[in-house]
Design an enzyme around this catalytic site. Structure first.
Site, PDB file in Angstrom:
ATOM      1  N   LYS A   1       0.836  -1.202   0.000  1.00  0.00           N
ATOM      2  CA  LYS A   1       0.000   0.000   0.000  1.00  0.00           C
ATOM      3  C   LYS A   1       0.872   1.254   0.000  1.00  0.00           C
ATOM      4  O   LYS A   1       0.610   2.221  -0.724  1.00  0.00           O
ATOM      5  CB  LYS A   1      -0.903  -0.006   1.233  1.00  0.00           C
ATOM      6  CG  LYS A   1      -1.911   1.142   1.261  1.00  0.00           C
ATOM      7  CD  LYS A   1      -2.633   1.236   2.598  1.00  0.00           C
ATOM      8  CE  LYS A   1      -3.473   0.011   2.861  1.00  0.00           C
ATOM      9  NZ  LYS A   1      -4.228   0.115   4.149  1.00  0.00           N
TER      10      LYS A   1
ATOM     11  N   LYS B   1      -2.106  -3.095 -13.410  1.00  0.00           N
ATOM     12  CA  LYS B   1      -2.245  -4.029 -12.302  1.00  0.00           C
ATOM     13  C   LYS B   1      -1.915  -5.458 -12.709  1.00  0.00           C
ATOM     14  O   LYS B   1      -1.469  -6.262 -11.886  1.00  0.00           O
ATOM     15  CB  LYS B   1      -3.670  -3.957 -11.751  1.00  0.00           C
ATOM     16  CG  LYS B   1      -4.005  -2.606 -11.124  1.00  0.00           C
ATOM     17  CD  LYS B   1      -5.453  -2.553 -10.673  1.00  0.00           C
ATOM     18  CE  LYS B   1      -5.786  -1.189 -10.058  1.00  0.00           C
ATOM     19  NZ  LYS B   1      -7.209  -1.085  -9.686  1.00  0.00           N
TER      20      LYS B   1
ATOM     21  N   SER C   1      11.002 -12.249  -9.042  1.00  0.00           N
ATOM     22  CA  SER C   1      11.710 -13.487  -9.401  1.00  0.00           C
ATOM     23  C   SER C   1      11.716 -13.707 -10.901  1.00  0.00           C
ATOM     24  O   SER C   1      12.587 -14.403 -11.429  1.00  0.00           O
ATOM     25  CB  SER C   1      11.062 -14.688  -8.698  1.00  0.00           C
ATOM     26  OG  SER C   1       9.713 -14.836  -9.112  1.00  0.00           O
TER      27      SER C   1
ATOM     28  N   ARG D   1      54.167  -4.824   6.756  1.00  0.00           N
ATOM     29  CA  ARG D   1      53.362  -5.324   7.869  1.00  0.00           C
ATOM     30  C   ARG D   1      52.256  -6.241   7.356  1.00  0.00           C
ATOM     31  O   ARG D   1      51.663  -5.988   6.307  1.00  0.00           O
ATOM     32  CB  ARG D   1      52.760  -4.161   8.654  1.00  0.00           C
ATOM     33  CG  ARG D   1      53.804  -3.216   9.217  1.00  0.00           C
ATOM     34  CD  ARG D   1      53.175  -2.130  10.072  1.00  0.00           C
ATOM     35  NE  ARG D   1      52.182  -1.374   9.346  1.00  0.00           N
ATOM     36  CZ  ARG D   1      51.156  -0.744   9.907  1.00  0.00           C
ATOM     37  NH1 ARG D   1      50.975  -0.816  11.205  1.00  0.00           N
ATOM     38  NH2 ARG D   1      50.306  -0.054   9.185  1.00  0.00           N
TER      39      ARG D   1
ATOM     40  N   THR E   1      56.015   4.849  -5.411  1.00  0.00           N
ATOM     41  CA  THR E   1      56.612   6.044  -4.817  1.00  0.00           C
ATOM     42  C   THR E   1      58.127   5.864  -4.781  1.00  0.00           C
ATOM     43  O   THR E   1      58.650   4.757  -4.939  1.00  0.00           O
ATOM     44  CB  THR E   1      56.089   6.243  -3.381  1.00  0.00           C
ATOM     45  OG1 THR E   1      56.549   5.149  -2.569  1.00  0.00           O
ATOM     46  CG2 THR E   1      54.572   6.271  -3.361  1.00  0.00           C
TER      47      THR E   1
ATOM     48  N   ASP F   1      47.412   3.047  -0.795  1.00  0.00           N
ATOM     49  CA  ASP F   1      47.263   3.198   0.655  1.00  0.00           C
ATOM     50  C   ASP F   1      46.290   4.306   1.039  1.00  0.00           C
ATOM     51  O   ASP F   1      45.581   4.205   2.043  1.00  0.00           O
ATOM     52  CB  ASP F   1      48.624   3.412   1.327  1.00  0.00           C
ATOM     53  CG  ASP F   1      49.443   4.519   0.676  1.00  0.00           C
ATOM     54  OD1 ASP F   1      48.922   5.198  -0.240  1.00  0.00           O
ATOM     55  OD2 ASP F   1      50.609   4.700   1.067  1.00  0.00           O
TER      56      ASP F   1
END
Length: 751
Positions: free
Chosen positions: A288, A309, A331, A449, A518, A546
């Site tokens: 609704k 509809k 679906s 790391r 870099t 990074d």
């Protein structure tokens, strides 16, 4: 033979006669079954399930010598607002044995429950009068649950169609509940069959049939009159593949969000300016409100929309088959549309878990109009290979044969095929408590790391080694550290989903390649990181810059969580950052977006590491402050009373900051210039991408936040002066950002 039996013991004679008697009884039952027609009741609740049930009904009707067909109609079929779709059943010349008004209006959760209760009150009389041998029930609707419950309690055999499938809403629970009540199953895919077997259903009572609707659509979608159908529903000026079919239903477990998605979809379709056939949503809770949204936007009067509809399903298939695109969460989009190769945009979570062809683009987090609009740009007008995931066009003959094989003399009580259970199952708790985690790798100028990071952003264990100077040594060390982390993850009860790598330089994240490095990381240009790491560890690998990783970390774990547009700026050895726009990370056409450190803020400024002059990084980075600290030190203008520098210690930014804190005017001036330069650069960012939040990250962030806020208040446009500037609370943004790439994307395909 009887004469010879006298030589057998009495017990063997009795056994022989018993077997003969049973064989005769079995033959008699088979003969009776051949003589007696199987009474099959097909119950249909709405326009969607009728499209699957109608082919079976036609098949049953075509063999009156074998089957006696009874039809029961209930649910939204009998409601005017939903098209009174029972009439199409009558047009197909089926005799409707019973019409049951079972829907309690209200279109909310309580109304759905009351509708189930009303159906359970009315169904016993009908089922008792019809006395079917088998009740055929389809799918996962609440009406179907009432049907299955009533039939099971009245000892009527149930054949459930399309059980075992997975979607993303309450429909899953209803579908599986019906499967547990049903005695026989006709499924569409091999996966659905496997799911039912895993749910302990008897394999001998599961038929892999395919979807019944495919029987009709595979043979009929190339009708000669499809252009007439398009003109009837969309207008005489609309051509094939130049219109959109839209069908979006509420998600009953998240009504508020499904209404928001519906509104965004309508806004995107209005902006896309293509003729659109939009069907009203189904009768679930929330429908609704969705209709109210549609009418508020004037969709029914809009020249580019045709709001209906109901469309007869044979015509609806034609419209889907020849559409430029289908959008919504029906679906039909993830199932039937694949048979035509029609491009589909699946919005939200309603079909999560469904098997789909390559024609489906998922926009599961459909939180912006722009995202849906971009999906329309990507999909509209494409054609994909036809998919037969859900059927090959022969489902109905298989189902009819399956019905004929049902032995009505067999005990009605279901038998479940439970797997063998070990006596000691205590070890299973380890798997239950296992923490989904990521391996995060951060390649810095000094250190390499690796960390194990959980789904909630907790660093479970961290490893640090000096970053080697050569490519070969660096790759070897990465793999060694990762293998050690994977071994430790077992003892930490962590399941590693993948590897995320954060590295300096320009990165192509789509290919996992470091394009340019870099100056701090040697031998690190044109490096394919994904392939060797994935090959060695047998895990998926994600790679990004990074600065971008810092933005992703804020998005998942920091101040950026839930913020649609924000910018993260890293203030450390260099200056970098990332931009999140409409919830997505911006990479740019050549993967150098958000190189924020190289925004020029002065034409005559100091030289930058990039070779240019006057960049933010040349004023505000740690290296820039170190350069100025060394200059002041060489001129004996840095140190104040109480300060000293060890002969072996290199002058750096820390000395400059300490000097400024103690009142060194020269040091204060350097920091003021650095903060102003960063502030001017951020003002440029505010005027370019207009974020709602700026996050300063890195070791220098706390020293810059006040001067940046001052520059914004003085120099930014009035419309951007109130934008919030905060410092990051994350201790490990690079590692957390690398982990977030894995944790967000390792287990799901998203748009």
């Amino acid at each position: 033979i009887n004469a010879n039996l006298m030589f057998f013991p009495v017990a063997l004679q009795e056994l022989y006669f018993l077997r003969m008697q049973r064989a005769e009884e079995k033959m008699e039952r088979l003969e009776n079954r051949m003589k007696r027609r199987l009474r099959v009741c097909v119950a249909t609740c709405n326009r969607a399930d009728y499209s699957k049930l109608a082919p079976i009904m036609f098949g049953l009707k075509a063999q009156p010598e074998l089957f006696e067909l009874e039809v029961v109609v209930l649910g939204s079929h009998l409601i005017d607002d939903y098209g009174n779709t029972f009439r199409m059943i009558e047009q197909d010349e089926f005799d409707i044995g019973s019409k049951l008004h079972t829907i309690v209006r209200g279109e909310d959760e309580a109304a759905m429950v009351e509708s189930v209760g009303l159906a359970l009150v009315k169904l016993p009389d009908v089922l008792q009068r019809l006395a079917p041998d088998v009740l055929v029930v389809h799918g996962d609707r609440f009406d179907a649950l009432a049907l299955a419950t009533a039939a099971a309690l009245m000892n009527i055999r149930i054949l459930h169609l399309e059980g075992g499938e997975v979607s993303g809403t309450i429909d899953d629970s209803i579908r599986h509940a019906i499967s547990k009540l049903a005695h026989y199953h006709a499924v569409c895919t091999r996966s659905a069959e496997s799911h039912l077997i895993a749910m302990c259903e008897d394999h001998s009572r599961i038929l892999l049939a395919g979807c019944p609707s495919y029987d009709k659509l595979l043979s009929a979608h190339q009708r000669d009159d499809y252009t007439d159908i398009i003109k009837t529903w969309l207008g005489d000026d609309v051509k094939e593949q130049d219109y959109i079919v839209a069908l979006q239903h509420p998600v009953t477990t998240d009504i508020k969000n499904s209404i928001k998605i519906y509104e965004l979809m309508l806004d995107a379709l209005i902006s896309f300016k293509k003729r659109t056939l939009i069907l009203f949503p189904n009768i679930d809770a929330g429908s609704k409100e969705m209709v109210r949204v549609m009418r508020k936007k004037g969709i029914e009067q809009h020249p580019n929309f045709r709001a209906v509809k109901h469309v007869p399903f044979d015509q609806f298939f034609q419209l889907v088959a020849h559409a430029g695109c289908m959008v919504g969460n029906s679906s039909c989009g993830v199932r039937e549309a694949g048979a035509f190769g029609t491009p589909v945009i699946n919005l939200g979570t309603r079909q999560t878990g469904r098997e789909t062809g390559e024609n489906v683009l998922h926009v599961r987090d459909a939180d912006t109009q722009n995202k849906i609009y971009h999906a329309l740009e990507l999909q509209f007008g494409k054609r994909y290979p036809c998919s037969k995931i859900y059927g090959d066009g022969n489902a109905v003959p298989r189902i009819l044969k399956f019905l004929q094989s049902i032995d009505l003399s067999e005990p009605l009580q279901k038998k479940f095929c439970f797997p063998a259970v070990r006596e000691n199952i205590s070890q299973d708790i380890d798997h239950i408590l296992e923490t989904q985690s990521a391996l995060a790798v951060d390649l810095g100028g000094t250190n390499l790391r690796v960390a194990i990071i959980s789904m909630k952003g907790k660093v479970m264990r961290k490893y640090t080694q000096p970053n080697p100077k050569t490519y070969e040594e660096r790759i070897e060390l990465i793999l060694t550290m990762c293998k050690q982390a994977i071994a430790d993850a077992v003892h930490l009860n962590c399941r590693i989903l993948g590897v995320g790598v954060s590295t300096g330089g320009r990165v192509n994240p789509q290919e996992g390649i470091v394009l340019d490095s870099t100056k701090l990381i040697k031998e690190w240009s044109s490096v394919d990181l994904r392939a060797p790491v994935s090959r060695a560890l047998h895990l998926p690998v994600w790679v990004d810059n990074d600065g971008n990783c810092a933005a992703l970390a804020e998005k998942k774990f920091g101040h950026g969580s839930g913020v649609e547009n924000f910018v993260t700026i890293i203030t450390g050895t260099g200056i970098g950052g990332g931009i999140i726009q409409h919830g997505e990370l911006i990479h740019g056409s050549t993967f150098c977006a958000a190189e924020l450190g190289h925004i020029m803020v002065s034409l005559e400024g100091p030289e930058c590491s990039c070779g240019s002059h006057g960049c933010i990084e040349a004023f505000s980075s740690g290296l820039a402050l170190q350069r100025e600290a060394k200059r002041l030190h060489d001129e004996d203008l840095l140190l104040l009373d109480g300060m000293s520098v060890n002969n072996k210690e290199q002058v750096n930014a820390v000395h400059l900051i300490n000097a400024a804190r103690l009142g060194n005017r020269k040091a204060e001036g350097v920091l003021h210039t650095a903060g102003t330069a960063l502030g001017v650069g951020i003002v440029n960012i505010l005027h370019t991408v207009n974020p709602s939040l700026v996050i300063l990250s890195g070791v220098l962030a706390q020293h810059y936040v006040t001067p940046v806020q001052q520059v914004i208040s003085q120099r930014a446009l009035s419309s951007t002066r109130d934008i919030k500037v905060v410092t990051s609370d994350l201790e490990e943004p690079a590692l957390l950002g690398a982990a977030s790439m894995v944790l967000d994307y390792a287990t799901r395909r998203t748009y």
